[in-house]
Design a protein around this motif. Structure first.
Motif, PDB file in Angstrom:
ATOM      1  N   ALA A 104       0.837  -1.207   0.000  1.00 29.85           N
ATOM      2  CA  ALA A 104       0.000   0.000   0.000  1.00 29.85           C
ATOM      3  C   ALA A 104       0.868   1.251   0.000  1.00 29.85           C
ATOM      4  CB  ALA A 104      -0.921   0.007   1.212  1.00 29.85           C
ATOM      5  N   TYR A 128       0.419   5.704  -0.054  1.00 28.90           N
ATOM      6  CA  TYR A 128      -0.512   6.807   0.159  1.00 28.90           C
ATOM      7  C   TYR A 128       0.189   8.123  -0.118  1.00 28.90           C
ATOM      8  CZ  TYR A 128      -2.066   3.101   3.375  1.00 28.90           C
ATOM      9  OH  TYR A 128      -2.419   1.901   3.935  1.00 28.90           O
ATOM     10  N   TYR A 188      -0.425  12.225   0.909  1.00 24.63           N
ATOM     11  CA  TYR A 188      -1.154  13.191   1.728  1.00 24.63           C
ATOM     12  C   TYR A 188      -0.593  14.583   1.449  1.00 24.63           C
ATOM     13  CZ  TYR A 188      -2.603   9.202   4.661  1.00 24.63           C
ATOM     14  OH  TYR A 188      -3.123   8.012   5.131  1.00 24.63           O
ATOM     15  N   GLN A 202      -0.157  18.445   3.352  1.00 17.86           N
ATOM     16  CA  GLN A 202      -0.213  19.142   4.631  1.00 17.86           C
ATOM     17  C   GLN A 202       0.036  20.623   4.375  1.00 17.86           C
ATOM     18  OE1 GLN A 202       2.791  18.061   7.544  1.00 17.86           O
ATOM     19  NE2 GLN A 202       1.360  18.465   9.203  1.00 17.86           N
ATOM     20  N   GLN A 244      -2.315  23.160   9.130  1.00 20.26           N
ATOM     21  CA  GLN A 244      -3.463  22.268   8.999  1.00 20.26           C
ATOM     22  C   GLN A 244      -3.031  20.816   9.137  1.00 20.26           C
ATOM     23  OE1 GLN A 244      -5.974  23.119   5.638  1.00 20.26           O
ATOM     24  NE2 GLN A 244      -5.555  25.308   5.740  1.00 20.26           N
ATOM     25  N   GLY A 245      -4.005  19.942   9.263  1.00 16.50           N
ATOM     26  CA  GLY A 245      -3.722  18.518   9.365  1.00 16.50           C
ATOM     27  C   GLY A 245      -3.380  17.918   8.019  1.00 16.50           C
ATOM     28  N   LEU A 246      -3.154  16.624   8.035  1.00 17.32           N
ATOM     29  CA  LEU A 246      -2.834  15.925   6.798  1.00 17.32           C
ATOM     30  C   LEU A 246      -4.120  15.644   6.039  1.00 17.32           C
ATOM     31  CD1 LEU A 246      -0.375  15.243   8.750  1.00 17.32           C
ATOM     32  CD2 LEU A 246       0.000  13.328   7.228  1.00 17.32           C
ATOM     33  N   PHE A 249      -5.786  13.543   2.983  1.00 15.50           N
ATOM     34  CA  PHE A 249      -5.591  12.386   2.119  1.00 15.50           C
ATOM     35  C   PHE A 249      -5.784  12.763   0.660  1.00 15.50           C
ATOM     36  CE2 PHE A 249      -5.894   8.240   0.389  1.00 15.50           C
ATOM     37  CZ  PHE A 249      -7.027   8.185  -0.414  1.00 15.50           C
ATOM     38  N   TYR A 307      -4.608   6.657  -2.734  1.00 16.11           N
ATOM     39  CA  TYR A 307      -4.150   5.425  -2.088  1.00 16.11           C
ATOM     40  C   TYR A 307      -4.061   4.334  -3.132  1.00 16.11           C
ATOM     41  CZ  TYR A 307      -5.460   1.060   0.469  1.00 16.11           C
ATOM     42  OH  TYR A 307      -5.568  -0.221   0.962  1.00 16.11           O
ATOM     43  N   GLN A 348      -3.229   0.194  -3.598  1.00 13.15           N
ATOM     44  CA  GLN A 348      -3.130  -1.080  -2.887  1.00 13.15           C
ATOM     45  C   GLN A 348      -2.922  -2.171  -3.923  1.00 13.15           C
ATOM     46  OE1 GLN A 348      -2.204  -3.217  -0.735  1.00 13.15           O
ATOM     47  NE2 GLN A 348      -3.723  -2.945   0.862  1.00 13.15           N
ATOM     48  N   ASP A 408      -7.584   4.454  -5.027  1.00 10.34           N
ATOM     49  CA  ASP A 408      -8.636   5.284  -4.430  1.00 10.34           C
ATOM     50  C   ASP A 408      -8.217   6.737  -4.621  1.00 10.34           C
ATOM     51  OD1 ASP A 408     -10.015   5.598  -1.014  1.00 10.34           O
ATOM     52  OD2 ASP A 408     -10.337   6.774  -2.833  1.00 10.34           O
ATOM     53  N   SER A 438     -10.163   9.366  -4.300  1.00 14.14           N
ATOM     54  CA  SER A 438     -11.238  10.209  -3.790  1.00 14.14           C
ATOM     55  C   SER A 438     -10.765  11.501  -3.141  1.00 14.14           C
ATOM     56  CB  SER A 438     -12.091   9.424  -2.789  1.00 14.14           C
ATOM     57  OG  SER A 438     -11.289   8.982  -1.706  1.00 14.14           O
ATOM     58  N   LEU A 473       3.301  14.521   1.597  1.00 19.55           N
ATOM     59  CA  LEU A 473       3.840  13.360   2.307  1.00 19.55           C
ATOM     60  C   LEU A 473       3.405  12.074   1.621  1.00 19.55           C
ATOM     61  CD1 LEU A 473       3.205  14.395   6.017  1.00 19.55           C
ATOM     62  CD2 LEU A 473       5.416  14.113   4.941  1.00 19.55           C
ATOM     63  N   GLN A 530       1.197   2.897   8.957  1.00 21.29           N
ATOM     64  CA  GLN A 530       1.780   3.592   7.818  1.00 21.29           C
ATOM     65  C   GLN A 530       3.135   4.171   8.201  1.00 21.29           C
ATOM     66  OE1 GLN A 530      -0.964   6.288   5.880  1.00 21.29           O
ATOM     67  NE2 GLN A 530      -2.666   4.866   6.125  1.00 21.29           N
ATOM     68  N   PHE A 553       5.944   6.880   7.094  1.00 20.50           N
ATOM     69  CA  PHE A 553       5.974   8.108   6.323  1.00 20.50           C
ATOM     70  C   PHE A 553       7.363   8.473   5.830  1.00 20.50           C
ATOM     71  CE2 PHE A 553       1.762  10.013   6.539  1.00 20.50           C
ATOM     72  CZ  PHE A 553       1.147   9.197   7.466  1.00 20.50           C
TER      73      PHE A 553
END
Lengths: 111, 111
Positions: free
Chosen positions: B31, B33, B35, B37, B41-43, B45, B48, B50, B56, B58, B91, B100, B102
């Motif tokens: 997998a 991913y 992200y 940032q 602010q937060g991370l 998404f 993704y 797999q 994904d 989205s 990230l 996960q 990073f």
């Protein structure tokens, strides 16, 4: 859709004092919750996950489904705990899925 | 073994130019991913991968964003016609199960 809320952007405590970093989530299913930490100039790394029920570096976090919370606690903060802490939620347990992160809390432990 | 690596570590570009960010996951991690940032602010998404499943996508904010992954190896995130609001740390993370791992991130600045 899932959401993670960390209400405190900044939190300062004195060395030796208890610390609690708040995390609330919203998700209709059964989530898996995590705390990730990022020390200065280091990568984001996993601190603990609720399913393992471990205590890492003296930190614990209990999943409270009634209050939809996953607060991170430590009874005696140390200066080396100063870091950025992120609460995260995975909408699927036991498999690799994308995480939904909160906005983070910057913890400063004062001498 | 080596952790997740990302390149470049810093990228400064002019508005309207295309950029390509690279991620080398941990060997064997199925997998991967991406992200974003933004400052304070937060991370967030983005996408993704797999294994051989359809990614994904989205979380991609617009059709200017795209990502590719060759098998279970390197991934590239491409941002076309960059805008100033694309400035952020990007990230990458990889995993084999839930945890996960990073990378150090790529700091993108769009002037």
């Amino acid at each position: 859709a899932q959401r993670v809320t960390q209400p405190e952007k900044l939190l300062s405590v004195f060395k030796g004092a208890p610390v609690e970093l708040k995390c609330n989530y919203s998700y209709s299913g059964s989530p898996e919750l995590f705390w990730y930490v990022q020390y200065s100039r280091q990568r984001l790394q996993l601190l603990l996950r609720h399913i393992s029920r471990e205590s890492i570096k003296g930190f614990t976090a209990d999943l409270n489904k009634g209050e939809t919370s996953f607060h991170l606690k430590k009874p005696f903060a140390q200066e080396e705990d100063s870091a950025m802490y992120y609460c995260a939620l995975s909408a699927s347990s036991g498999s690799a899925r994308q995480l939904t992160f909160g906005s983070g809390t910057q913890l400063t432990v004062l001498p | 073994g080596a952790g997740v690596s990302q390149s470049p570590s810093n990228k400064v570009t002019e508005k309207g130019k295309d950029v390509e960010l690279r991620c080398d996951p941990i060997s064997g991690h199925t997998a991967l991913y991406w992200y974003r940032q933004r400052l304070g602010q937060g991370l967030e998404f983005l996408i993704y991968f797999q294994g051989n499943s359809a990614p994904d996508k989205s979380g991609l904010p617009s059709d200017r964003f795209s990502a590719e992954r060759t098998g279970e190896s390197v991934s590239t995130l491409t941002i076309q016609r960059t805008q100033q609001e694309d400035s952020a740390v990007y990230l990458c993370a990889s995993s084999i199960q839930v945890e996960q791992f990073f990378g150090p991130g790529t700091r993108l600045t769009v002037l």
